[in-house]
Design a protein around this motif. Structure first.
Motif, short mmCIF file in Angstrom:
data_model
loop_
_atom_site.label_atom_id
_atom_site.label_comp_id
_atom_site.label_asym_id
_atom_site.label_seq_id
_atom_site.Cartn_x
_atom_site.Cartn_y
_atom_site.Cartn_z
N LEU A 67 -9.71 37.26 -23.24
CA LEU A 67 -9.64 35.93 -23.41
C LEU A 67 -8.10 35.57 -23.53
O LEU A 67 -7.60 34.69 -23.23
CB LEU A 67 -10.57 35.31 -24.17
N LEU A 68 -7.48 36.57 -24.64
CA LEU A 68 -6.58 35.99 -25.50
C LEU A 68 -5.21 36.45 -25.00
O LEU A 68 -5.00 37.63 -24.40
CB LEU A 68 -6.37 36.34 -26.87
N ASN A 69 -3.96 35.42 -24.92
CA ASN A 69 -2.84 35.79 -24.65
C ASN A 69 -1.95 35.62 -25.95
O ASN A 69 -2.43 35.09 -26.88
CB ASN A 69 -2.22 34.99 -23.73
N PRO A 70 -0.75 36.33 -25.99
CA PRO A 70 -0.12 36.22 -27.46
C PRO A 70 0.34 34.79 -27.56
O PRO A 70 0.58 33.83 -26.88
CB PRO A 70 1.25 36.94 -27.08
N GLY A 71 -0.03 34.24 -28.88
CA GLY A 71 0.14 33.08 -29.45
C GLY A 71 -1.23 32.08 -29.30
O GLY A 71 -1.01 31.03 -29.86
N ASP A 72 -2.02 32.34 -28.46
CA ASP A 72 -3.16 31.59 -28.45
C ASP A 72 -3.93 31.55 -29.80
O ASP A 72 -3.76 32.51 -30.80
CB ASP A 72 -4.32 32.31 -27.48
N LYS A 73 -4.55 30.53 -29.92
CA LYS A 73 -5.40 30.40 -31.33
C LYS A 73 -6.90 30.60 -31.21
O LYS A 73 -7.22 30.00 -30.21
CB LYS A 73 -5.01 29.06 -31.96
N VAL A 74 -7.56 30.77 -32.36
CA VAL A 74 -8.95 31.24 -32.26
C VAL A 74 -9.42 30.63 -33.60
O VAL A 74 -8.77 31.26 -34.53
CB VAL A 74 -9.12 32.85 -32.11
N ILE A 75 -10.46 29.78 -33.47
CA ILE A 75 -10.99 29.29 -34.45
C ILE A 75 -11.96 30.15 -35.12
O ILE A 75 -12.99 30.74 -34.32
CB ILE A 75 -11.66 27.83 -34.32
N ILE A 76 -12.03 30.48 -36.45
CA ILE A 76 -12.98 31.32 -37.32
C ILE A 76 -13.48 30.82 -38.45
O ILE A 76 -12.70 30.66 -39.51
CB ILE A 76 -12.34 32.87 -37.32
N PRO A 77 -14.56 30.32 -38.21
CA PRO A 77 -15.01 29.67 -39.49
C PRO A 77 -15.30 30.76 -40.65
O PRO A 77 -15.79 31.83 -40.35
CB PRO A 77 -16.45 29.42 -39.15
N THR A 78 -14.91 30.46 -42.06
CA THR A 78 -15.09 31.48 -43.01
C THR A 78 -15.79 30.76 -44.07
O THR A 78 -16.00 29.78 -44.29
CB THR A 78 -13.73 31.81 -43.72
N PRO A 79 -16.35 31.81 -45.10
CA PRO A 79 -16.13 33.13 -44.97
C PRO A 79 -16.90 33.88 -43.89
O PRO A 79 -17.88 33.24 -43.22
CB PRO A 79 -16.94 33.57 -46.38
#
Length: 393
Positions: free
Chosen positions: A116-128
């Motif tokens: 899915l990802l290209n350099p610079g793409d953003k991925v939302i990751i809920p934490t913890p």
């Protein structure tokens, strides 16, 4: 021992210079040598692989099942996985074009992000959350957008998601539920509300549902039910069937997207191990496999309830998790927020190993993750030592 040519120093992959070894593994290794320590660190089920599954692997070996299979896995295993997804979660996938068997869920994570990802793409990751997600995103030159969910009971709410999406274009959302480390999960209504925010967008969803079979109240719902055309579902046999060493995971999704995921997967590993795949067929496709998971789940629930009471008595604040096999416990007030210092002292002085909550990203500070995927005897000993340690400080 060979020594590297000094002229080669600094010629490694520059994108990896910001990647550090897993804090979880490093901390576990550091405290494991302490004499008599009780380890509640890793998500490693203490059960043996069910007999029917072991026998299937043995039969594959004795039957000389030792040659290459399709890179996406044997047809019989993909059919068993399709059955599993339909039987448990009412998800319909074509085993021929919409399922790929991976070398554990870890490879499924990497192959999905790589597709899915290209350099610079953003991925939302809920934490913890499990820190591997952030690491893989960074390795691929993309940008993790870490969203602290501690103020909303460790749940990504629609409002929080909408607020994050306003900050700029995002390629994907990673959802892990039941969650490692909190044990929090999402019910159908919560997933529908999130899907209502996501559906009008071009956002991909990667749903890591590896703990889906370890839900203690109600039933696991998949966000793929509501966003089938935008979602990759990741799962596997490691947690549900104590098969961590067999390394069997899978990805399921729309055929057009799975074509790319499967291509990446084939380049990474060619194909999974034949005996391991043979063992996973009854895990996903038989009543024996389902019953084995139910037996383990009952034991985990008893362990959870015991540790909840023991930690509460020691002054920790911890919500009862409805899934997985972890407790995410807030330190007693007198210890402040330094979870790593507490965990280090507990290991050295109390002979109990746990994982600092800050290792799991924003919102984890001041917490500990304790795995109850170990025997009740170990948990009783650990609980006694934790209570003594807290009382003596």
């Amino acid at each position: 021992m060979p020594k590297m040519n000094p002229a080669l120093r600094g010629r490694f992959n520059h994108d990896l210079t910001s990647i550090a070894p897993s804090n979880i593994r490093t901390f576990d290794a550091k405290v494991s040598s302490i004499k008599g320590i009780v380890k509640l660190t890793l998500g490693e089920p203490d059960f043996n692989v069910p007999t029917a599954l072991k026998n299937a692997a043995i039969q594959a070996i004795e039957g000389n099942d030792s040659h290459y299979t399709p890179s996406v896995g044997t047809a019989v295993l993909r059919e068993a996985i399709a059955h599993f997804l339909s039987d448990r979660y009412d998800l319909t996938y074509d085993p021929a074009t919409e399922i790929a068997v991976t070398v554990g869920a870890t490879e499924a994570i990497f192959a999905s992000f790589e597709a899915l990802l290209n350099p610079g793409d953003k991925v939302i990751i809920p934490t913890p959350t499990f820190p591997l997600y952030e690491t893989v995103v960074q390795m691929l030159g993309a940008t993790p957008v870490l969203v602290d969910t501690s103020a909303t009971d460790f749940v990504l709410t629609p409002a929080l998601l909408e607020e994050t999406l306003k900050e700029g274009p995002v390629k994907a959302l990673l959802l892990n539920y039941p969650s490692n480390p909190t044990g929090v999960t999402y019910d159908a209504a919560q997933l529908q509300d999130l899907a209502a925010v996501i559906e009008p967008t071009d956002l991909f969803v990667i749903a890591d549902e590896i703990y889906s079979e370890l839900i203690y109240s109600g039933h696991h719902a998949s966000i793929a039910t509501y966003l089938p055309g935008q979602t990759l579902v990741l799962n596997g046999a490691s947690k549900s069937h104590a098969m961590t060493g067999y390394r069997i995971g899978f990805v399921a999704g729309p055929a057009e997207l799975m074509k790319v995921v499967s291509m990446v997967h084939s380049m990474l590993v060619t194909s999974p191990s034949n005996p391991a795949m043979a063992a996973a067929v009854p895990a996903f496709g038989s009543e024996e496999g389902r019953q084995a998971t139910l037996t383990m789940k009952q034991a985990y629930q008893e362990r959870r309830d015991f540790m909840l009471q023991a930690l509460s008595q020691a002054g920790f604040k911890v919500a009862s998790p409805n899934g997985a096999f972890y407790l995410f416990a807030k330190l007693p007030t007198k210890f402040g927020q330094d979870d790593e210092a507490f965990a280090t002292a507990l290991a050295k002085e109390g002979a109990v190993a746990v994982i600092p909550g800050s290792f799991f990203g924003p919102g984890g500070e001041g917490y500990l993750r304790l795995s109850y995927a170990t025997s009740m005897d170990n948990l009783k000993l650990a609980a006694s030592r934790i209570q003594d340690f807290v009382a003596s400080h």
